[in-house]
Enzyme design. Structure first.
Site, PDB file in Angstrom:
ATOM      1  N   ASP A  80     -28.893  55.978  62.603  1.00 25.36           N
ATOM      2  CA  ASP A  80     -28.623  56.096  61.169  1.00 25.36           C
ATOM      3  C   ASP A  80     -27.172  55.794  60.838  1.00 25.36           C
ATOM      4  O   ASP A  80     -26.274  55.917  61.689  1.00 25.36           O
ATOM      5  CB  ASP A  80     -28.989  57.491  60.668  1.00 25.36           C
ATOM      6  CG  ASP A  80     -28.271  58.608  61.424  1.00 25.36           C
ATOM      7  OD1 ASP A  80     -28.172  58.518  62.667  1.00 25.36           O
ATOM      8  OD2 ASP A  80     -27.813  59.576  60.774  1.00 25.36           O
ATOM      9  N   GLU A 145     -28.043  61.747  62.961  1.00 24.26           N
ATOM     10  CA  GLU A 145     -26.761  62.311  63.392  1.00 24.26           C
ATOM     11  C   GLU A 145     -25.834  62.516  62.212  1.00 24.26           C
ATOM     12  O   GLU A 145     -25.080  63.497  62.156  1.00 24.26           O
ATOM     13  CB  GLU A 145     -26.104  61.389  64.425  1.00 24.26           C
ATOM     14  CG  GLU A 145     -24.876  61.969  65.113  1.00 24.26           C
ATOM     15  CD  GLU A 145     -23.559  61.751  64.367  1.00 24.26           C
ATOM     16  OE1 GLU A 145     -22.543  62.362  64.743  1.00 24.26           O
ATOM     17  OE2 GLU A 145     -23.545  60.943  63.395  1.00 24.26           O
TER      18      GLU A 145
END
Length: 398
Positions: A80, A145
């Site tokens: 991400d 994350e």
């Protein structure tokens, strides 16, 4: 100036990965998973996709070692990326444009699709060269994350599937370093704590000058926290590494019903990042003491209370770290290993008792994590693959 990037397959694979807009909020990871499955197939390596939380895939690509019974090596990265303001970018943030002077512009070039691709490309080179390693390598790609990793590495690290990987040592991301011959690495992280302090007093008319008001108690609490903040900031201003300093910030104040009414309750919130060498119990007792000193009716509660995670030792007791340093030194570079000022997914790995080092070989690069025009030079990316290749070979043969 770099002119031969058009024919560099590693660079083109990196650009393909960067063009997948795995951007918050509401990330769709499907295209990332398809891309990574394709890479695993090209490498002729088995790939498994876990979903410990629906629509939050964890991709595990495995290269079995000659002695698979030995504790394995984890090469982790997250898929991400943070949001973008496209109007502030020189080039579209998901086009992976390469400028005339050799910079790849895209969200994720530094944080941290570059590192994930370095892991893959390093393994590709070793396999293509016919190298066999003693230890098994697990290349993992995790979600979320950038929003705390709760549904990503946290869930993964606590699962039976993670324990079955028998991890002995792990690598993840650190940060770029503007120095041309020094890699910045992290062996520990601060502990995030967020608290709300509630101050209670007798309500009354705003004209009264009585003692023990909520406002007086709030003033005492704020003074204590902000005095400590000033002491810690002074350390940073004097040159201390900010990963070694406790960060305190007042983030919210609320309460009261009307400007001419003494409030019954006022609250103040603080975001705290406790330095790794601070005793957490002593720190909590200090806050309790401040609340008691402020007066009756003052208390605090945690909004977030992350557990303390011990830093990975860099005193010679972890052989993987020792060979990393030697390999990098033999290549003519050095590693500056410090505490991370923020947080990475490795805190969840260290929580399992596994030694882990955050390691991004992005030298001669301005730090543009989460910034507009995030970029990496083609030559920096290539050099990073060179370094990761040597490091992986060394640590997998410990």
């Amino acid at each position: 100036m770099t002119s031969n990037w058009e024919n560099d397959e590693a660079v083109q694979r990196f650009r393909e990965y960067l063009r997948i807009p795995s951007v918050h909020p509401d990330v769709d990871y499907d295209e990332c998973v398809k891309f990574l499955k394709k890479q695993a197939n090209l490498l002729e390596l088995p790939v498994v996709v876990h979903e410990f939380v629906p629509k939050k895939p964890v991709v595990v690509i495995t290269w079995e070692g000659l002695q698979p019974e030995l504790p394995s090596i984890l090469l982790n990265s997250h898929m991400d990326v943070v949001p973008v303001n496209e109007e502030k970018w020189t080039y579209p943030p998901f086009d992976a444009t390469i400028s005339d002077d050799g910079y790849i512009y895209a969200r994720g070039t530094q944080d941290m699709k570059s590192i994930g691709m370095m892991h893959l490309e390093a393994v590709r080179r070793l396999k293509n060269a016919g190298v066999r390693l003693k230890r098994t390598i697990h290349i993992t790609f995790v979600p979320d994350e950038e929003i705390g990793g709760v549904d990503g590495m946290c869930a993964f690290s606590e699962s039976p599937e993670f324990k079955q990987l028998n991890i002995g040592f792990a690598l993840d991301e650190s940060a770029p370093n503007p120095k041309p011959d020094e890699i910045l690495a992290f062996h520990g992280e601060k502990t995030s704590r967020q608290i709300i302090v509630t101050c209670r007093g007798e309500p009354g008319h705003g004209s009264r000058m009585v003692s023990g008001t909520a406002g007086e108690k709030l003033h005492y609490i704020i003074d204590k926290f902000m005095t400590l903040r000033a002491q810690e900031k002074k350390k940073v201003d004097s040159g201390d590494w900010f990963g070694d300093v406790t960060a305190i910030n007042l983030t919210q104040i609320s309460g009261g019903v009307q400007v001419n009414v003494l409030p019954e309750t006022l609250t103040v919130s603080f975001d705290i990042r406790i330095a790794p060498d601070v005793d957490h119990e002593e720190f909590e007792n200090m806050i309790l003491r401040w609340c008691e000193e402020a007066g009756e009716g003052v208390s605090f509660e945690y909004i977030v209370k992350n557990p303390q995670v011990r830093s990975t030792k860099i005193d010679g007791s972890v052989p993987f770290w020792e060979v990393m340093k030697k390999v990098v030194a033999d290549m003519g570079y050095s590693i500056r290993c410090v505490n991370c000022p923020g947080a990475t997914d490795l805190r969840y790995v260290r929580r399992q008792g596994i030694p882990a080092i955050s390691f991004s070989p992005l030298m001669d690069s301005a730090m543009l994590l989460h910034a507009h025009d995030e970029k990496i030079h083609v030559d920096v990316f290539r050099k990073g693959i060179d370094i990761i290749e040597k490091v992986v070979e060394a640590i997998a043969n410990v």
